[in-house]
Design a protein around this motif. Structure first.
Motif, short mmCIF file in Angstrom:
data_model
loop_
_atom_site.label_atom_id
_atom_site.label_comp_id
_atom_site.label_asym_id
_atom_site.label_seq_id
_atom_site.Cartn_x
_atom_site.Cartn_y
_atom_site.Cartn_z
N UNK A 8 1.94 -4.43 2.83
CA UNK A 8 0.97 -4.41 4.70
C UNK A 8 0.68 -5.89 5.07
N UNK A 9 0.00 -5.87 6.10
CA UNK A 9 -0.39 -7.09 6.56
C UNK A 9 -1.68 -7.99 6.49
N UNK B 77 0.80 -1.11 0.16
CA UNK B 77 -0.07 0.31 0.35
C UNK B 77 1.16 1.01 0.30
N UNK B 78 0.23 2.15 -0.88
CA UNK B 78 0.74 3.46 -0.82
C UNK B 78 0.59 3.75 0.70
N UNK B 79 2.18 5.02 0.42
CA UNK B 79 1.88 5.43 1.76
C UNK B 79 1.87 7.24 2.22
N UNK C 52 -6.81 -8.16 0.10
CA UNK C 52 -7.93 -8.69 -0.81
C UNK C 52 -8.47 -9.58 -1.25
N UNK C 53 -8.69 -10.33 -1.66
CA UNK C 53 -8.64 -11.55 -1.24
C UNK C 53 -10.30 -12.51 -1.47
N UNK C 54 -10.92 -12.84 -2.87
CA UNK C 54 -11.93 -13.69 -3.69
C UNK C 54 -11.73 -14.48 -3.95
N UNK C 55 -12.25 -16.14 -3.90
CA UNK C 55 -12.34 -16.61 -4.58
C UNK C 55 -13.01 -16.47 -5.94
#
Length: 517
Positions: free
Chosen positions: A272-273, A260-262, A278-281
């Motif tokens: 990013x943690x 992600x951008x600062x 973003x996870x879409x199956x």
């Protein structure tokens, strides 16, 4: 009077007939500004033109050339269509238009919004322009972020390039389809690993057959992909195989937002943690079936070794091969730890294969550090004069500088509010305009005052840490009379170490230490 004309066009308002031409809008800006300069009787020094750059991009090549020439006073006036063409950042308005340009003897003029530093009476309007442009940048960034977040959450691919093995669907934006040529290699990698082949062995097999790695594959297929400018950059490496084997996109799941951008003011990104990805199956056709995927993940889990923060990680990411420049990897043999070039086994003649034991490298670093301390450092003088807790002191200095800058801004906003009130009293401003402008100034002033309060709290905490950590003699001893290194010492003192190949006929391995001091 010599005048420098500056033009800028960003991607959102670009309108080119040919890629090699200036945009129509750039041409219009030049025509307008040249005519204005001629009417004033000014001599044209140069035209500086940045095409396809936003007003917040500080890396604009012509913009920076303009500033360099301005500092050397190669001209007397900078002429723009609008102030926002020069910059949309309030910080740069204050730094250059109201700060350095007067010192350098440079007059700034923008035609459309009547900004002119020779007219002292319109400084507030220039500041308001800067504030409005700053809000425009922030709002635009937030709007773009919102749109991208929505598309990520709905499983649309938004990257500039598809992952190796896939290509963008020409008939459906944001959808991936299989690139069969590359997908064949992906399937082979997963299959070989499931059969017991190691990641380095797989990389070597692909390189021996001349199969281009993902970045080279993109380049060969005409994609404008940034190719790393390093030796052997077209070869498959251990980490390329490692990353491929755990990427869920290969089983049909869209995973995005790993970085992600600062800030909207910089292009810098940070990891990013995992819980924020973003996870879409099931967003696209899988290359790898679930059975093979599960088998590979189980093997990876079995082979995973717990990280030892002692000797094995002592020079992690710090040792580089002197021949090819790649980071050396750790290995273990007969309970001894070694570092070897990561290119050593990936292809024939890829590298000379730098190799050294961790113990030997540790001893060489300690010997050099002790030699430097004996030659250059007087302990008593050092104890009296060197300020320890350097990192904390640096943080304190930066914080003091930030607080001072914020306090200056608060004073400027307060002054602006008073001046707006006087303009209203004199009848120069209507009641509604006064309320709108003063509200914006008051809101920003209150925000900065909260930032200052937080900064003062951080400053108090830092001063406590600095006071508690003034153990000078112990710190001197820590870095001058060493018998063993710690990871903390390596991180603090060493940028990187270049390791060469053992000198034939000897046991000597040449190294070059690049210190952080």
């Amino acid at each position: 009077m010599k005048v420098a004309i500056y033009c800028r066009l960003s991607e959102e308002d670009r309108n080119k007939q040919f890629e090699t031409d200036d945009s129509n809008s750039i041409q219009n800006q030049k025509s307008m500004l040249l005519q204005y300069a001629m009417e004033q009787g000014w001599e044209l020094y140069n035209i500086y033109s940045d095409d396809d750059y936003t007003g917040s991009d500080r890396r604009r090549p012509e913009f920076n050339r303009l500033l360099k020439d301005a500092e050397q006073h190669k001209f007397d006036i900078i002429l723009c269509k609008t102030q926002s063409r020069f910059t949309r950042e309030l910080e740069l308005v204050e730094k250059y238009i109201h700060g350095l340009f007067p010192i350098w003897g440079i007059r700034f003029i923008s035609i459309v919004d009547n900004a002119d530093t020779a007219n002292k009476g319109n400084k507030k309007s220039r500041q308001i322009n800067g504030l409005v442009n700053e809000w425009y940048l922030e709002d635009m960034s937030e709007n773009i972020r919102s749109v991208l977040t929505n598309r990520r959450e709905n499983g649309f691919h938004i990257g500039a390039f598809a992952l190796y093995g896939y290509k963008k669907d020409p008939d459906q934006k944001g959808h991936l389809i299989i690139d069969e040529e590359a997908a064949t290699v992906v399937r082979e990698v997963f299959t070989l690993f499931s059969q017991g082949y190691g990641k380095t062995a797989i990389a070597r097999m692909l390189n021996d057959r001349g199969i281009p790695n993902p970045t080279e594959y993109k380049r060969l297929h005409g994609l404008r992909y940034q190719q790393p400018k390093t030796k052997n950059s077209t070869l498959w490496k251990y980490f390329a195989i490692s990353d491929m084997l755990i990427n869920e996109i290969y089983i049909g799941n869209m995973v995005q937002g790993k970085y992600g951008s600062v800030s909207y003011k910089t292009k810098q990104n940070k990891p990013r943690p995992k819980e924020q990805w973003y996870r879409v199956e099931g967003t696209h056709e899988p290359i790898i079936d679930r059975e093979l995927w599960d088998r590979v993940q189980a093997l990876i889990k079995q082979r995973a070794k717990p990280f030892d923060v002692g000797t094995i990680g002592l020079f992690a990411r710090k040792a580089r091969c002197a021949n090819c420049g790649y980071t050396m990897r750790s290995s273990k043999n007969h309970n001894k730890h070694y570092l070897q070039c990561s290119n050593r086994h990936v292809a024939k003649d890829a590298c000379i294969g730098s190799f050294i034991s961790v113990d030997k490298l540790e001893r060489l670093v300690i010997d050099e550090l002790n030699r430097l301390s004996a030659e250059y450092l007087d302990k008593d003088e050092l104890e009296q004069n060197i300020e320890f807790c350097d990192n904390l002191q640096g943080q304190k200095n930066r914080l003091l500088s930030d607080i001072a800058a914020y306090e200056k801004k608060v004073a400027e906003y307060s002054k602006g509010i008073r001046e707006l009130y006087m303009d209203k009293v004199k009848g120069l401003l209507s009641e509604s305009d006064y309320v709108a402008m003063s509200k914006d100034f008051t809101t920003e002033r209150d925000r900065l005052e909260r930032v200052i309060a937080d900064g003062e709290k951080q400053l108090s905490e830092l001063e406590e840490k600095i006071a508690a950590g003034d153990n000078r003699r112990e710190l001197i001893e820590q870095y001058t009379n060493l018998e063993h290194l710690t990871r903390e010492i390596v991180e603090t003192l060493i940028d990187y170490i270049s390791v060469g190949k053992r000198i034939p006929g000897t046991r000597d391995v040449p190294i070059e230490i690049h210190w952080n001091f």
